[in-house]
Design a protein around this motif. Structure first.
Motif, mmCIF file in Angstrom:
data_model
loop_
_atom_site.group_PDB
_atom_site.id
_atom_site.type_symbol
_atom_site.label_atom_id
_atom_site.label_comp_id
_atom_site.label_asym_id
_atom_site.label_seq_id
_atom_site.Cartn_x
_atom_site.Cartn_y
_atom_site.Cartn_z
ATOM 1 N N PRO A 115 6.285 0.145 -6.973
ATOM 2 C CA PRO A 115 6.988 0.436 -5.723
ATOM 3 C C PRO A 115 8.510 0.477 -5.892
ATOM 4 O O PRO A 115 9.089 -0.231 -6.711
ATOM 5 N N ILE A 116 9.126 1.307 -5.070
ATOM 6 C CA ILE A 116 10.580 1.450 -5.015
ATOM 7 C C ILE A 116 11.038 1.066 -3.617
ATOM 8 O O ILE A 116 10.477 1.520 -2.616
ATOM 9 N N GLY A 117 12.068 0.228 -3.534
ATOM 10 C CA GLY A 117 12.626 -0.180 -2.254
ATOM 11 C C GLY A 117 13.984 0.464 -2.020
ATOM 12 O O GLY A 117 14.831 0.478 -2.910
ATOM 13 N N THR A 119 8.874 10.808 -4.729
ATOM 14 C CA THR A 119 7.487 11.203 -4.531
ATOM 15 C C THR A 119 6.634 9.957 -4.315
ATOM 16 O O THR A 119 7.017 8.857 -4.701
ATOM 17 N N GLY A 120 5.493 10.134 -3.691
ATOM 18 C CA GLY A 120 4.606 9.007 -3.448
ATOM 19 C C GLY A 120 4.484 8.713 -1.971
ATOM 20 O O GLY A 120 5.172 9.298 -1.127
ATOM 21 N N SER A 121 3.617 7.791 -1.645
ATOM 22 C CA SER A 121 3.372 7.436 -0.250
ATOM 23 C C SER A 121 4.547 6.640 0.312
ATOM 24 O O SER A 121 5.131 5.814 -0.372
ATOM 25 N N GLY A 140 0.796 -1.218 0.000
ATOM 26 C CA GLY A 140 0.000 0.000 0.000
ATOM 27 C C GLY A 140 0.827 1.265 0.000
ATOM 28 O O GLY A 140 0.272 2.366 0.051
ATOM 29 N N THR A 141 2.154 1.152 -0.041
ATOM 30 C CA THR A 141 3.011 2.334 -0.089
ATOM 31 C C THR A 141 3.890 2.271 -1.341
ATOM 32 O O THR A 141 4.256 1.197 -1.809
#
Length: 245
Positions: free
Chosen positions: A139-141, A181-183, A8-9
Motif C-alpha cells: 500500500p501507498i499512503g 495504479t491500483g484500488s 483492502g485498498t
C-alpha cells in the motif's frame, strides 16, 4: 476498531499528522503533499541538484539542527520557503526549510519506518511512479498536509490549533493519486475526482492560501506551484534529507 484504517485498498489518503500516524502503520510509502509551499519549493531545489533538510521550527533549535547538518537556513540567504526564491539555487546546496506542515510531516513519517517522498503538482506523475517502484505492490499512503490554525513558525513550537484542510493540498494529492495504479480508498478516489474536475491554476489562485500569497506580493509562487507535471525529479527522504531521485 480503528475507524481510520483503509484496509483492502492499494492507495490510501488521510490528512496531516494524524494521517501519518494511521497510514504509517499500513503503508510502505508515504507521500507528503504541501503545495503552498514546502513540497513545491523542495521540488525546485532538488530539480536543480540541491537537497532539503526539513526543519520544523525556525527558532534556536531549528537553526542549531541546520548548522549541525551543514545546511544554509532558509531566510538567511536569498532563499526562503517561497518557491520563487529558489529557482536559481546552485546545485549542491543543502537548504534547511522550516515548515510546521510539510517539514514536520516528513519527520513524523520517517519515524513510522515507511519510505517518505515529498510530492506536489509539479512532480505528481514522477512521484507516483517512484512510489510504485518502492512499494512493489504494498500500500501507498498520500498525506495532504493542510495547515494548523494558530501555529507560529517562529514561536515556542507547541502544537496549536486544529487542522485546516486546504484546496491546494487536496488537488496536489489528487494529482498524485490519479497517477497511481491500483484500488483506491474512498478518500483517495474523492481527491482524484476533485483534481480531474478542477481548473487547477484557477483554484490555486482563488483559494485562501493563494489569495494570501498574492496579497503579500507573491503571486508568482502560486504560478510556480500550479504548474502540473513539469518536473521529473522526485524528492526522497534519506537519513533525514530530501534529495532528488
Amino acid at each position: 476498531m480503528d475507524l481510520a484504517t483503509q484496509h483492502g485498498t492499494d492507495i490510501r489518503l488521510e490528512w496531516g499528522g494524524e494521517g501519518v500516524a494511521v497510514l504509517g502503520r499500513e503503508c510502505a510509502v508515504l507521500i507528503i503533499v504541501d503545495v503552498l509551499s514546502f513540497s513545491t519549493t523542495t521540488d525546485l531545489v532538488v530539480r536543480r541538484g540541491g537537497r532539503v533538510l526539513p526543519v520544523r521550527w525556525r527558532d534556536e533549535r531549528g537553526i542549531a539542527e541546520a548548522r549541525g547538518a551543514g545546511a544554509v537556513v532558509a531566510g538567511e540567504e536569498e532563499w526562503t520557503l517561497r518557491p520563487s526564491s529558489v529557482t536559481e539555487i546552485p546545485s549542491g546546496t543543502l537548504l534547511a526549510l522550516p515548515s510546521p506542515n510539510g517539514a514536520t510531516l516528513c519527520a513524523a513519517a520517517a519515524k513510522t519506518g515507511a519510505h517518505v517522498l515529498a510530492g506536489c503538482l509539479r512532480n505528481a506523475s514522477a512521484t507516483a511512479a517512484k512510489a510504485e517502484e518502492i512499494a512493489d505492490g504494498r500500500p501507498i499512503g498520500v498525506i495532504p498536509a493542510g495547515e494548523r490554525w494558530g501555529v507560529d513558525l517562529f514561536g515556542e513550537g507547541a502544537e496549536s490549533g486544529p487542522l485546516r484542510p486546504c484546496v491546494e493540498d487536496q488537488l496536489g494529492a489528487g494529482a498524485i493519486v490519479s497517477a497511481l495504479t491500483g484500488s483506491r480508498s474512498a478518500e483517495a478516489a474523492l481527491a482524484a475526482a476533485a483534481y480531474a474536475a478542477t481548473d487547477v491554476p484557477a483554484a490555486l489562485h482563488a483559494c485562501t492560501s493563494g489569495r494570501e500569497l498574492a496579497a503579500t506580493g507573491h503571486r508568482n509562487d502560486v504560478v510556480l506551484a500550479a504548474l502540473q507535471d513539469v518536473s521529473d525529479s522526485v524528492a526522497t527522504l534519506s537519513r533525514g534529507i530530501l534529495e532528488g531521485q
